[in-house]
Design an enzyme around this catalytic site. Structure first.
Site, PDB file in Angstrom:
ATOM      1  N   LYS A  81       0.957  -1.047  -0.131  1.00 36.72           N
ATOM      2  CA  LYS A  81      -0.138   0.005   0.064  1.00 36.72           C
ATOM      3  C   LYS A  81       0.907   1.280   0.014  1.00 36.72           C
ATOM      4  O   LYS A  81       1.840   1.470   0.728  1.00 36.72           O
ATOM      5  CB  LYS A  81      -1.078   0.176   1.114  1.00 36.72           C
ATOM      6  CG  LYS A  81      -1.530   1.259   1.736  1.00 36.72           C
ATOM      7  CD  LYS A  81      -2.501   0.982   2.958  1.00 36.72           C
ATOM      8  CE  LYS A  81      -2.361   1.882   3.626  1.00 36.72           C
ATOM      9  NZ  LYS A  81      -3.373   1.701   5.053  1.00 36.72           N
ATOM     10  N   ASP A  83     -11.697   3.942   5.615  1.00 36.77           N
ATOM     11  CA  ASP A  83     -10.812   3.574   6.923  1.00 36.77           C
ATOM     12  C   ASP A  83     -11.335   4.923   7.946  1.00 36.77           C
ATOM     13  O   ASP A  83     -12.274   4.296   8.635  1.00 36.77           O
ATOM     14  CB  ASP A  83      -9.390   3.899   6.509  1.00 36.77           C
ATOM     15  CG  ASP A  83      -8.496   3.934   7.781  1.00 36.77           C
ATOM     16  OD1 ASP A  83      -9.018   3.814   8.894  1.00 36.77           O
ATOM     17  OD2 ASP A  83      -7.228   4.067   7.712  1.00 36.77           O
ATOM     18  N   GLY A  93      -3.441  -0.520  10.470  1.00 42.46           N
ATOM     19  CA  GLY A  93      -2.743  -0.271  11.638  1.00 42.46           C
ATOM     20  C   GLY A  93      -2.547   1.183  11.971  1.00 42.46           C
ATOM     21  O   GLY A  93      -3.042   1.978  11.213  1.00 42.46           O
TER      22      GLY A  93
HETATM   23  O1  OSB Z   1      -4.348   5.350   7.335  1.00 38.96           O
HETATM   24  O2  OSB Z   1      -3.629   3.323   7.672  1.00 38.96           O
HETATM   25  C1  OSB Z   1      -3.594   4.480   8.050  1.00 38.96           C
HETATM   26  C2  OSB Z   1      -0.496   4.864  10.005  1.00 38.96           C
HETATM   27  C3  OSB Z   1      -0.798   5.726  10.728  1.00 38.96           C
HETATM   28  C4  OSB Z   1      -2.107   6.395  10.611  1.00 38.96           C
HETATM   29  C5  OSB Z   1      -3.003   6.087   9.637  1.00 38.96           C
HETATM   30  C6  OSB Z   1      -2.719   4.939   8.855  1.00 38.96           C
HETATM   31  C7  OSB Z   1      -1.197   4.439   8.990  1.00 38.96           C
HETATM   32  C8  OSB Z   1      -0.752   3.268   8.222  1.00 38.96           C
HETATM   33  C9  OSB Z   1       0.378   2.255   8.832  1.00 38.96           C
HETATM   34  O3  OSB Z   1      -1.004   3.200   7.096  1.00 38.96           O
HETATM   35  C10 OSB Z   1      -0.161   1.049   9.114  1.00 38.96           C
HETATM   36  C11 OSB Z   1       0.854   0.513   9.883  1.00 38.96           C
HETATM   37  O4  OSB Z   1       1.439  -0.091   9.361  1.00 38.96           O
HETATM   38  O5  OSB Z   1       0.670   0.446  11.342  1.00 38.96           O
HETATM   39 MG    MG Z   2      -5.903   4.456   6.148  1.00 42.53          MG
END
Ligand code: OSB
Ligand code: MG
Length: 377
Positions: free
Chosen positions: A165, A243, A295
């Site tokens: 991603k 999300d 995450g």
């Molecule tokens: O939007 O998924 C997200 C990290 C911090 C805040 C939002 C997001 C993210 C990530 C990282 O995309 C996902 C991870 O590896 O923890």
């Molecule tokens: Mg996201």
């Protein structure tokens, strides 16, 4: 009366330096200030969790500091007064609190962990999980140049991750996606905009993303723009994944009824804990909507909770739960989360989150702590 015998809640803020800065459309994280929770019951049983609220209110409204306040001033007192017979009762007891789901989720998931330890079974089984292995992808932040991004993607593809991603934002989108897609014509590839686009301003760019056979475009528009997401989805071939927009089961229902997305990212904190996460995946699964685990740059404790959640049957796409070593020099769990060369993580067999806690490391990096009494008076 309180059958789980909850007696006290311990909050600790720890500071963990990230191996490398993580940049998204809303800002850059250099280190994490993470709130670690420990709930104790009258028999000395313990449950661990991590509150996923970030340092700053840019992903959503919550922060490490706001969660601390909400937990100590409102969540602990409400639970002290409530009849908590099982972990499933917690989210109902906390329903009077508006929003602040990461704060709620922090406490709720600690109580689930406690309950699974009392039941002497792995948390994932206790939640009803059925997948003994979960599929792992990575989220790669915005980089200084497309060359650096290509290097990072190459490394993750070579280590076996099942889905890549890329973070995007206006001005850093089409060109970088094109480069990665040309270099890797066959990988599962998706992008995440963290709400950086607007329908009326950016429709042309978003439509151009249809050329790259993406698995999904995650959260292109603002969290509240569920109607605009529906309008956008009608004009795209690529699936939208929400999300930030999905904070509870009702949000998922609204989004699916409107046609605002075809995939849902579930984050434990964002939806307020394991009960709500489980309800959303069940609802989505009945409607053939795939979900996956997102995450928030978690330490090992949050990562372990994410693994447990990801074993539920509705989690059919690779998640963002990746190896501890991608983020931390030393994780606070032992062993750290490891990912196989097939891009999988094996669900642990020990009770609770199934990883040992490195208490001495936690002690060393604690910057503040507080204990709240939860015995009914
Ligand atoms: O939007 O998924 C997200 C990290 C911090 C805040 C939002 C997001 C993210 C990530 C990282 O995309 C996902 C991870 O590896 O923890
Ligand atoms: Mg996201």
């Amino acid at each position: 009366m309180n059958n789980l015998g909850l007696e006290k809640l311990e909050l600790r803020e720890i500071e963990l330096p990230l191996k490398a800065p993580f940049e998204t459309s809303f800002g850059t994280a250099f280190k994490r200030r993470i709130l670690i929770l420990r709930v104790f019951n009258r028999d000395g049983a313990v449950g661990y969790s991590e509150c996923t609220a970030p340092e700053e209110p840019f992903f959503n409204h919550e922060t490490t500091d706001s969660a601390w306040t909400i937990i100590t001033k409102y969540i602990a007192p409400l639970l002290t007064k409530a009849n908590i017979h099982s972990a499933e009762d917690v989210s109902k007891a906390l329903a009077p609190i508006r929003g602040n789901r990461m704060a709620i989720g922090g406490v709720e998931t600690a109580i689930w962990e406690l309950e699974s330890r009392i039941a002497d079974q792995p948390l994932w089984k206790h939640l009803g999980g059925t997948q003994t292995e979960i599929n792992s992808g990575v989220s790669i932040g915005l980089q200084k140049s497309t060359d650096i991004l290509l290097e990072k993607v190459t490394r993750e593809v070579d280590s076996g991750y099942q889905r890549i991603k890329l973070k995007i934002k206006p001005g850093q989108d089409i060109e970088l996606v094109k480069t990665i897609r040309n270099a890797f014509p066959d990988i599962l590839l998706s992008v995440d905009a963290n709400s950086a686009y607007r329908l009326e301003r950016d429709l042309d760019i978003l439509k151009q993303l249809d050329d790259f056979d993406l698995l999904m475009i995650e959260q292109p528009l603002a969290a509240g723009d569920i109607v605009d997401h529906a309008k956008l989805q009608q004009q795209l071939k690529t699936s939208i994944c929400l999300d930030e927009s999905i904070t509870c089961l009702a949000d998922a229902r609204h989004a699916l009824e409107l046609g605002s997305c075809r995939i849902i990212n579930i984050k434990l904190g964002r939806v307020g804990g394991h009960s709500e996460a489980r309800a959303i995946q069940a609802y989505a699964s009945e409607r053939n909507i795939p979900v996956w685990c997102g995450g928030m740059l978690e330490s090992g404790i949050g990562r372990a909770h994410n693994i447990a959640m990801s074993t539920l049957a509705g989690f059919t796409l690779p998640g963002d739960v990746s190896a501890s070593a991608r983020y931390w020099n030393e994780d606070i769990i032992v062993p750290p989360v490891e990912v196989s060369s097939r891009g999988t993580i094996t669900a642990p067999t020990a009770p609770g989150i199934g990883y040992a806690i490195n208490e001495s490391l936690i002690e060393k990096i604690t910057t503040r702590s507080e204990v709240v009494d939860m015995r009914a008076t």
